[in-house]
Structure formats: C-alpha cells, structure tokens
Design a protein around this motif. Structure first.
Motif, mmCIF file in Angstrom:
data_model
loop_
_atom_site.group_PDB
_atom_site.id
_atom_site.type_symbol
_atom_site.label_atom_id
_atom_site.label_comp_id
_atom_site.label_asym_id
_atom_site.label_seq_id
_atom_site.Cartn_x
_atom_site.Cartn_y
_atom_site.Cartn_z
ATOM 1 N N ARG A 1 -16.713 6.357 -19.681
ATOM 2 C CA ARG A 1 -16.514 4.963 -20.087
ATOM 3 C C ARG A 1 -17.684 4.544 -20.971
ATOM 4 O O ARG A 1 -18.738 5.176 -20.980
ATOM 5 C CB ARG A 1 -16.438 4.036 -18.878
ATOM 6 C CG ARG A 1 -15.430 4.436 -17.830
ATOM 7 C CD ARG A 1 -14.018 4.246 -18.287
ATOM 8 N NE ARG A 1 -13.636 2.831 -18.311
ATOM 9 C CZ ARG A 1 -12.399 2.419 -18.538
ATOM 10 N NH1 ARG A 1 -11.441 3.301 -18.785
ATOM 11 N NH2 ARG A 1 -12.116 1.134 -18.535
ATOM 12 N N SER A 2 -17.491 3.455 -21.715
ATOM 13 C CA SER A 2 -18.544 2.921 -22.556
ATOM 14 C C SER A 2 -18.915 1.531 -22.057
ATOM 15 O O SER A 2 -18.038 0.680 -21.849
ATOM 16 C CB SER A 2 -18.083 2.851 -24.019
ATOM 17 O OG SER A 2 -19.127 2.398 -24.857
ATOM 18 N N TYR A 3 -20.216 1.314 -21.864
ATOM 19 C CA TYR A 3 -20.696 0.061 -21.284
ATOM 20 C C TYR A 3 -21.737 -0.588 -22.198
ATOM 21 O O TYR A 3 -22.439 0.086 -22.957
ATOM 22 C CB TYR A 3 -21.347 0.317 -19.923
ATOM 23 C CG TYR A 3 -20.405 0.796 -18.851
ATOM 24 C CD1 TYR A 3 -19.741 -0.112 -18.022
ATOM 25 C CD2 TYR A 3 -20.187 2.153 -18.647
ATOM 26 C CE1 TYR A 3 -18.890 0.324 -17.021
ATOM 27 C CE2 TYR A 3 -19.332 2.599 -17.646
ATOM 28 C CZ TYR A 3 -18.684 1.683 -16.841
ATOM 29 O OH TYR A 3 -17.835 2.117 -15.853
ATOM 30 N N SER A 4 -21.846 -1.908 -22.072
ATOM 31 C CA SER A 4 -22.981 -2.636 -22.640
ATOM 32 C C SER A 4 -23.803 -3.187 -21.483
ATOM 33 O O SER A 4 -23.254 -3.532 -20.426
ATOM 34 C CB SER A 4 -22.515 -3.771 -23.551
ATOM 35 O OG SER A 4 -21.783 -4.739 -22.819
ATOM 36 N N LEU A 5 -25.106 -3.250 -21.683
ATOM 37 C CA LEU A 5 -26.020 -3.655 -20.621
ATOM 38 C C LEU A 5 -26.892 -4.796 -21.124
ATOM 39 O O LEU A 5 -27.602 -4.660 -22.124
ATOM 40 C CB LEU A 5 -26.885 -2.458 -20.207
ATOM 41 C CG LEU A 5 -27.931 -2.680 -19.121
ATOM 42 C CD1 LEU A 5 -27.318 -3.205 -17.837
ATOM 43 C CD2 LEU A 5 -28.668 -1.353 -18.856
ATOM 44 N N THR A 6 -26.819 -5.928 -20.418
ATOM 45 C CA THR A 6 -27.577 -7.122 -20.820
ATOM 46 C C THR A 6 -28.624 -7.473 -19.766
ATOM 47 O O THR A 6 -28.318 -7.496 -18.563
ATOM 48 C CB THR A 6 -26.634 -8.322 -21.026
ATOM 49 O OG1 THR A 6 -25.698 -8.009 -22.057
ATOM 50 C CG2 THR A 6 -27.415 -9.570 -21.430
ATOM 51 N N PHE A 7 -29.855 -7.743 -20.235
ATOM 52 C CA PHE A 7 -30.949 -8.161 -19.360
ATOM 53 C C PHE A 7 -31.292 -9.613 -19.650
ATOM 54 O O PHE A 7 -31.368 -10.024 -20.815
ATOM 55 C CB PHE A 7 -32.192 -7.301 -19.614
ATOM 56 C CG PHE A 7 -31.951 -5.823 -19.516
ATOM 57 C CD1 PHE A 7 -31.850 -5.202 -18.290
ATOM 58 C CD2 PHE A 7 -31.829 -5.050 -20.666
ATOM 59 C CE1 PHE A 7 -31.627 -3.838 -18.196
ATOM 60 C CE2 PHE A 7 -31.607 -3.696 -20.588
ATOM 61 C CZ PHE A 7 -31.503 -3.084 -19.353
ATOM 62 N N GLU A 8 -31.511 -10.404 -18.597
ATOM 63 C CA GLU A 8 -31.885 -11.808 -18.751
ATOM 64 C C GLU A 8 -32.977 -12.164 -17.769
ATOM 65 O O GLU A 8 -32.883 -11.842 -16.585
ATOM 66 C CB GLU A 8 -30.681 -12.723 -18.524
ATOM 67 C CG GLU A 8 -29.573 -12.575 -19.564
ATOM 68 C CD GLU A 8 -28.418 -13.519 -19.310
ATOM 69 O OE1 GLU A 8 -28.543 -14.706 -19.665
ATOM 70 O OE2 GLU A 8 -27.406 -13.069 -18.732
ATOM 71 N N LYS A 9 -34.013 -12.875 -18.276
ATOM 72 C CA LYS A 9 -35.086 -13.359 -17.396
ATOM 73 C C LYS A 9 -35.834 -14.477 -18.117
ATOM 74 O O LYS A 9 -36.314 -14.290 -19.242
ATOM 75 C CB LYS A 9 -36.055 -12.214 -17.049
ATOM 76 C CG LYS A 9 -37.277 -12.627 -16.213
ATOM 77 C CD LYS A 9 -36.911 -12.911 -14.768
ATOM 78 C CE LYS A 9 -38.094 -13.395 -13.939
ATOM 79 N NZ LYS A 9 -39.101 -12.362 -13.694
ATOM 80 N N ASP A 10 -35.895 -15.660 -17.504
ATOM 81 C CA ASP A 10 -36.670 -16.796 -18.021
ATOM 82 C C ASP A 10 -36.345 -17.116 -19.480
ATOM 83 O O ASP A 10 -37.233 -17.336 -20.311
ATOM 84 C CB ASP A 10 -38.161 -16.534 -17.876
ATOM 85 C CG ASP A 10 -38.590 -16.363 -16.423
ATOM 86 O OD1 ASP A 10 -37.875 -16.867 -15.533
ATOM 87 O OD2 ASP A 10 -39.634 -15.719 -16.185
ATOM 88 N N GLY A 11 -35.051 -17.115 -19.791
ATOM 89 C CA GLY A 11 -34.611 -17.481 -21.130
ATOM 90 C C GLY A 11 -34.637 -16.369 -22.149
ATOM 91 O O GLY A 11 -34.188 -16.540 -23.289
ATOM 92 N N VAL A 12 -35.156 -15.218 -21.775
ATOM 93 C CA VAL A 12 -35.160 -14.065 -22.685
ATOM 94 C C VAL A 12 -33.947 -13.191 -22.369
ATOM 95 O O VAL A 12 -33.650 -12.922 -21.204
ATOM 96 C CB VAL A 12 -36.459 -13.246 -22.538
ATOM 97 C CG1 VAL A 12 -36.440 -12.033 -23.475
ATOM 98 C CG2 VAL A 12 -37.662 -14.122 -22.821
#
Length: 275
Positions: A239-250
C-alpha cells in the motif's frame, strides 16, 4: 480431526520445536510411519527467522512451518501409487514402504513441505509423530508441541480450538488446500521512525502522527514517545501511505511511503521554529 495452532505472539524463536523433531526422527526408523529423517537438509518442522525494518527501527519475526496436513492435499491426488493418505484424525502420511521416489508430491506441494531423501529414494515430511500418538498412551501431542516452552505451538481436536481458529490465518491461503495449521500474529508490515528538532537537537515528544492510506483514505494515529519514536504496525502489504506530523502549530508531511517492505524511516527532522 486434529489441528495445529501457532500463536506467534508468544513464539520466542527458541528452535525447540525444530530440535525436538530432529531428535525424534533423525536415525530413528518409525516404519510404516516414516524412515529416518536426514540429519541435514530436511526440517519437518522448521523456523523461519526474518529481520525486518531498518536500524534502529527493527523487529525480528519467527514463524514455524510444517506440513499443512491439508484436507484437499494435492500430494495425495498426484501420487500414482497411493503412497500418501489422510488418516481419520486428519494427519497426512507418506507410506515409506510404498513410495517409489517419483518426486511428484514434492513438486506439487504448494507449501514446500515435502522433502526428498536421495539416499532412500523416498519423499518425507512431518508425520505429526503418529508413531507416538498411536502406540504410547502417554503421548497426546507431537514432540514439537511437547517441547514448546511458551505453548506457542499446540495440537488437538479442531472443536477444542474453535475460538482460536475463528480469528486465525493460514500461512499460504492462496493455495486453497484447506490447511489444518492455523496461525495468529503472522507478521504484517510496519512503518516506524524517530521525529526530532534539528535546531534544538532534541527528539520531539508528543507529536501527533497521522498515517493515511493514499488509496482508501483510511487513517491511523499515533503519538511520538519520550524517545521521539512512532510505530504503525499491522499494515497491509503493498500500500502507499502519507504520513503527517503535527506539534504546536508545526506541520509536516511525507508522501508515497510504500509497504512493499517494512519501513524504518530513521531520524526525521521537523524544525519546531518554522511556524
């Protein structure tokens, strides 16, 4: 009818099952169940050991494999001299006194569980230690099961393992042979990594990590640990995935991560000052 069950969540890769099988069958002649197993080259039960991922995000999986004692065994159908038969208890046996060494069964087995003994000119495989089950009242399980220290490997009546079987998998379901060996915890793909701030030179703790299947849109969420690590386990193959990171508005995204293999992404930089 009998079944084998394998719980990989408690298998520790000790090789006791493989060693016990060798101890029981190498040198020993259990005709009409089996002639002696060669000391090398054959594993009537064997253990595959696979290192998965990339350092430092690595897992090791252990998977015991043996004859599947199939209900629709192609080896039985292919044998021209009727040397292979299925017992009433479900165990499949190759009669060493009838086998002519034509190799058709070994070539036909989709599970690669039949071996050829060149010296004796016969096909051989797991017998479920039928010689013990039939002739010694103290033995109710094969040697491999008896020697499993974690009870990852079990053997018994199918109805007694109904709860296990309903949630279990087959090792090679595409073969369609109605295997009588059931597994839980078969290795699935994973995506893992470590998130860090290159400016502060510190790992990022408590970041939200969202993994999205790029085809179906299905999402999975994890939070980075005190070491900045994240692990997404039990993922589908290819499968193909996208990975998103979020922390303190970044926020930061990596796209096109494929699960053709287990992915250890290593250290991933996210500059927390870039708001």
């Amino acid at each position: 009818m009998k079944v084998f069950t394998v719980d990989l969540s408690v298998c520790n890769g000790c090789y006791c099952c493989q060693i016990a099988c060798k101890d029981e069958h190498v040198v020993n002649d259990w005709t009409p169940y089996a002639k002696p197993q060669p000391d090398t080259g054959q594993f009537w039960i064997g253990l595959t050991e696979k290192v998965r991922g990339h350092v430092p995000h690595v897992r090791v999986s252990y998977v015991p494999f043996l004859c599947n004692h199939c209900d629709d065994a192609p080896c039985i159908e292919e044998c021209k001299v009727d040397a292979i038969y299925k017992r009433d208890d479900g165990i499949v046996i190759i009669d060493p006194e009838i086998c002519t060494g034509c190799k058709l069964c070994a070539d036909t087995c989709p599970h690669n569980s039949i071996y050829f003994n060149e010296q004796l000119n016969i096909a051989q495989k797991c017998t479920g230690c039928s010689h013990l089950l039939d002739n010694d009242e103290e033995w109710t399980v094969p040697r491999c099961v008896d020697q499993c220290p974690t009870e990852a490997l079990k053997f018994g009546e199918e109805e007694d393992f109904a709860d296990f079987i309903k949630d279990a998998e087959l090792l090679n379901p595409e073969a369609g042979t109605k295997s009588r060996v059931y597994y839980k915890g078969l290795p699935k793909k994973f995506i893992a990594g470590t998130l860090y701030d290159p400016t502060e030179k510190e790992v990022i703790i408590g970041a939200t990590c969202t993994l999205t299947d790029e085809e179906s849109g299905l999402k999975f969420t994890e939070t980075t640990t005190n070491f900045g690590d994240f692990w997404f386990k039990e993922l589908q193959d290819d499968r193909s995935y996208s990975l998103t990171f979020e922390k303190d508005g970044v926020k930061q995204t990596i796209a096109g991560i494929k699960t053709d293999i287990d992915r250890g992404l290593g250290d991933i930089a996210m500059d927390m000052a870039a708001k």
